[in-house]
Design an enzyme around this catalytic site. Structure first.
Site, PDB file in Angstrom:
ATOM      1  N   ALA A  61       0.892  -1.225  -0.126  1.00 21.84           N
ATOM      2  CA  ALA A  61       0.014  -0.024  -0.017  1.00 21.84           C
ATOM      3  C   ALA A  61       0.675   1.194   0.008  1.00 21.84           C
ATOM      4  O   ALA A  61       1.983   1.329   0.378  1.00 21.84           O
ATOM      5  CB  ALA A  61      -0.795   0.120   1.124  1.00 21.84           C
ATOM      6  N   GLY A 100       0.440  -5.107   0.612  1.00 20.67           N
ATOM      7  CA  GLY A 100      -0.850  -5.226  -0.272  1.00 20.67           C
ATOM      8  C   GLY A 100      -0.333  -5.581  -1.368  1.00 20.67           C
ATOM      9  O   GLY A 100      -1.244  -6.267  -2.248  1.00 20.67           O
ATOM     10  N   GLU A 103      -0.803  -9.121  -0.952  1.00 25.29           N
ATOM     11  CA  GLU A 103      -2.296  -9.471  -0.932  1.00 25.29           C
ATOM     12  C   GLU A 103      -2.853  -9.549  -2.199  1.00 25.29           C
ATOM     13  O   GLU A 103      -3.920 -10.442  -2.138  1.00 25.29           O
ATOM     14  CB  GLU A 103      -2.808  -8.532   0.133  1.00 25.29           C
ATOM     15  CG  GLU A 103      -2.269  -8.654   1.608  1.00 25.29           C
ATOM     16  CD  GLU A 103      -2.662  -7.655   2.460  1.00 25.29           C
ATOM     17  OE1 GLU A 103      -2.384  -6.436   2.222  1.00 25.29           O
ATOM     18  OE2 GLU A 103      -3.447  -7.717   3.562  1.00 25.29           O
ATOM     19  N   GLU A 123       4.164  -5.582   7.027  1.00 23.57           N
ATOM     20  CA  GLU A 123       3.427  -4.650   7.731  1.00 23.57           C
ATOM     21  C   GLU A 123       3.335  -4.411   9.316  1.00 23.57           C
ATOM     22  O   GLU A 123       3.714  -3.327   9.648  1.00 23.57           O
ATOM     23  CB  GLU A 123       1.814  -4.851   7.695  1.00 23.57           C
ATOM     24  CG  GLU A 123       1.006  -4.556   6.406  1.00 23.57           C
ATOM     25  CD  GLU A 123       1.223  -5.738   5.257  1.00 23.57           C
ATOM     26  OE1 GLU A 123       2.220  -6.848   5.443  1.00 23.57           O
ATOM     27  OE2 GLU A 123       0.444  -5.928   4.355  1.00 23.57           O
TER      28      GLU A 123
END
Ligand code: 3HC
Length: 648
Positions: A61, A100, A103, A123
């Site tokens: 992200a 992300g 993911e 993270e």
């Protein structure tokens, strides 16, 4: 355009192009939603590939969006769209698939990675947990225990390991996109395998619960590793919808926490540390062949660090016997790495094959960089560098690993001090991440740039320091230790200070550390420098008294503590000794609360940090934080003393 797509055969190739690391910024999320809808609506398309331009797959992200109001489409909804895609979808991974990014790949129906790709959910290092399904989908592919380990540690794994674990389906050793197209055509023939529908394999609940308790203990106050582990554990106990809901709520709660704020500061500070205004546009001097003078404890660790990073190394010791000892020391380090499973026997052999052992300095002739790790004595080092000047090429970088000597004095014996730099490693050098890159008085810009480039390639964090006694780190450490000694003399006891420091999040308190390192070396230095000491300054004689009593630390079975049978315990004899020192100075001893102990320590570090910056030794306050975090065990999740005091 940060997302585009084209067709090849009947496959839709969706490209993400958002330099530098293809983070899932708002435009990327929006672009992906549109491209997915278009590709799925196109009757001619049989399967979809998500791939990235540039040097990496999606690295996560967009950290820069954290702390700002979230803007839809949200990453977790996008990831669900990917999993729900009617047409089979392949993630083609090169570089790093992180956070992300991984993911997105987890939600795809198939994953192919190039051989040198790395995958991870880092993270927790930002004080958060994965927020787009990582905690629920990863255990469905690789099993509960492995998933908890990966998510709670934040560590990256290689493509090969990912294949072994079942995290990726194929490895591409040639052209990734060609191989991804082949894979997509195979998947086009079958129903998509949706990761969220895969059942979690059976696992040993008691063992996993113990694993989580161990993770929480090891985190020493940092919240995210334990929370991440518990979120993964949910995948084994809850329907995925509930697991995802819990994950999202926890992610949103943590992303605005103080710890996440502090760790984002650390993230930004690390990237800033490598940026020097006066090095803009400077190309680092090339380094591939590295010479190391001395294969003692430090030299051996440094050699391993360089070998691990792919450099070719020449080690020179003063005679055959020392050379053989050095070779054994290096082999022993690798044996331990093999034993702990960190590398295999083949990797050990390959790395050792790149280290040459010699006892004649002429072996340095072809080196691009020669670094000394010999005895910390000015004459010894000057003799070495004076002789090197006539052996190495004129452009060879010469470096010292000195901790306390003045590098400019060492450099005074060479004709061209522009090529001289300090590279101060911390022990054990193959493990510790911090390297102080010492900017000597006459250093050439491309030599300083090379110091930073080399430390980066070593996987270490280079922090530029000016020349002063102890550089940034040992200067801060000396001030910290002195403050602790003042408190000892004023009424605290070693175990009280250690307990306060450890409760704050350091792995070890100062007195336990001193006992481990040994008291004798600094005692010798104090005796040597006694004449230079300013008698007006407060001097605490407790360490001297302990040494006079033969208490050199763990190696003698006693120091600030007793070590009967190797077990640390409070020693009443030390209490008596400390009380006697206070009494000699007529100090009325008083008690110290943990909060006061830490407040004094932090104030001391901030004051010394301010001085270091004012003198131009450190470039910025955030560098002070990074030195303490990476060299001295300051808890990263607190951000560092300069951050806490609002200075960085
Ligand atoms: N968001 C925004 N910018 C990022 C970024 C990210 N996730 N990761 C890196 N960058 C930026 C850096 O700030 C730097 O910018 P700058 O040039 O302006 O300073 C630039 O990319 C290059 O970064 P590095 O200097 O670190 O480049 P390297 O090549 O050494 O390393 C990397 C590349 C391995 C991708 C490294 O940058 C990295 O580890 N990044 C962090 C990855 C990460 O933590 N991802 C998880 C994010 S949280 C998340 O995904 C939440 C989700 O679960 C919802």
């Amino acid at each position: 355009m940060s997302v585009s797509w084209n067709r090849q055969d009947n496959i839709a190739l969706i490209w993400i192009d958002n330099p530098p690391v293809n983070a899932t910024s708002h435009a990327v999320r929006e672009g992906l939603v549109t491209a997915l809808a278009q590709a799925n609506a196109d009757a001619a398309i049989e399967a979809i590939i998500i791939a990235c331009k540039g040097k990496t797959f999606v690295a996560g992200a967009d950290v820069k969006e954290f702390g700002k109001p979230p803007r839809p489409p949200f990453l977790n909804d996008l990831v669900q769209l990917i999993e729900d895609s009617a047409k089979p979808l392949v993630a083609a991974i090169h570089g790093t698939a992180l956070g992300g990014g991984l993911e997105i790949a987890l939600a795809a129906h198939g994953r192919i990675a190039s051989l040198d790709a790395q995958l991870g959910l880092p993270e927790v290092k930002l004080g958060i947990i994965p927020g787009a399904g990582g905690t629920q989908r990863l255990p469905r592919l690789i099993g509960m225990s492995e998933a908890i380990d990966m998510v709670a540690s934040g560590k990256r794994i290689s493509a090969q390991k990912a294949l072994d674990l079942g995290l990726v389906d194929r490895i591409s050793e040639n052209d990734l996109i060609t191989d991804a197209l082949t894979f997509a055509k195979v998947l086009a023939q079958t129903e998509p395998r949706r990761t969220g529908h895969v059942p979690v394999r059976d696992f040993d609940k008691a063992a996993v619960e113990a694993q989580i308790v161990a993770i929480e203990r090891k985190a020493r106050g940092q919240i995210s590793p334990g929370e991440a582990a518990r979120a993964v554990y949910n995948a084994g106990n809850l329907p995925i919808v509930e697991g995802l809901k819990f994950e999202r709520e926890k992610f949103l709660e943590l992303v605005s926490s103080e710890q996440a704020l502090a760790l984002r500061h650390v993230f930004a500070a690390e990237r800033l540390a490598a940026k020097l205004p006066d090095l803009d546009g400077v190309t680092p001097r090339h380094v591939q062949n590295v010479g190391i003078a001395g294969a003692g404890l430090m030299g051996a660790g440094i050699a391993v660090a360089f070998a691990d990073a792919g450099y070719a190394i020449v080690i020179v010791e003063r005679d055959k016997q020392s050379m053989d000892l050095g070779a054994k020391r290096i082999e022993a380090i690798y044996d331990r790495l093999v034993k702990s499973g960190r590398i295999n026997e083949a990797a050990k052999e390959e790395r050792l094959s790149r280290i040459g052992f010699h006892f004649d300095r002429s072996a340095f002739a072809q080196c691009d960089l020669v670094l000394e790790a010999v005895f910390d004595d000015l004459d010894v080092k000057q003799e070495l560098f004076a002789s090197l000047s006539s052996i190495v090429r004129p452009d060879t970088i010469l470096a010292t690993n000195t901790s306390y000597l003045n590098p400019d004095s060492i450099a005074s014996v060479i004709p061209d001090p522009g090529r001289f730099i300090g590279l101060h490693f911390f022990s054990p050098a193959n493990i510790m991440r911090l390297v102080e890159v010492v900017r000597t008085k006459n250093i050439a810009p491309d030599v300083l740039a090379a110091g930073l480039a080399v430390t980066k390639r070593l996987g270490k964090l280079g922090i530029v320091s000016g020349v002063c006694e102890g550089f940034i780190g040992n200067r801060l450490f000396t001030a910290y230790r002195q403050q602790c000694d003042f408190m000892l003399e004023d009424g605290a006891l070693p175990h009280e200070i250690d307990a306060a420091v450890e409760a704050y999040g350091f792995p070890m308190g100062p007195y336990a550390v001193t006992d481990l390192a040994g008291l004798d070396i600094s005692w010798a230095r104090r005796k040597r420098d006694a004449g230079k000491r300013d008698p007006a300054l407060r001097y605490v004689a407790i360490a001297d008294r302990l040494c006079e009593a033969g208490r050199f630390g763990q190696k003698t079975g006693k120091g600030y503590y007793a070590y009967d049978g190797g077990k640390r315990s409070i020693d009443p004899a030390v209490t008596t000794l400390i009380e006697a020192v206070s009494q000699e100075k007529n100090i009325a001893r008083r008690s110290f609360e943990q909060g006061e102990i830490m407040a004094k320590i932090i104030d001391t570090l901030v004051a010394e940090g301010d001085r270091i910056i004012a003198e131009g030794i450190a470039l910025r306050a955030s560098d002070i934080d990074l030195v303490l975090i990476n060299g001295y065990g300051y808890p990263a999740w607190r951000g560092g003393p300069m951050f806490q005091s609002g200075r960085s």
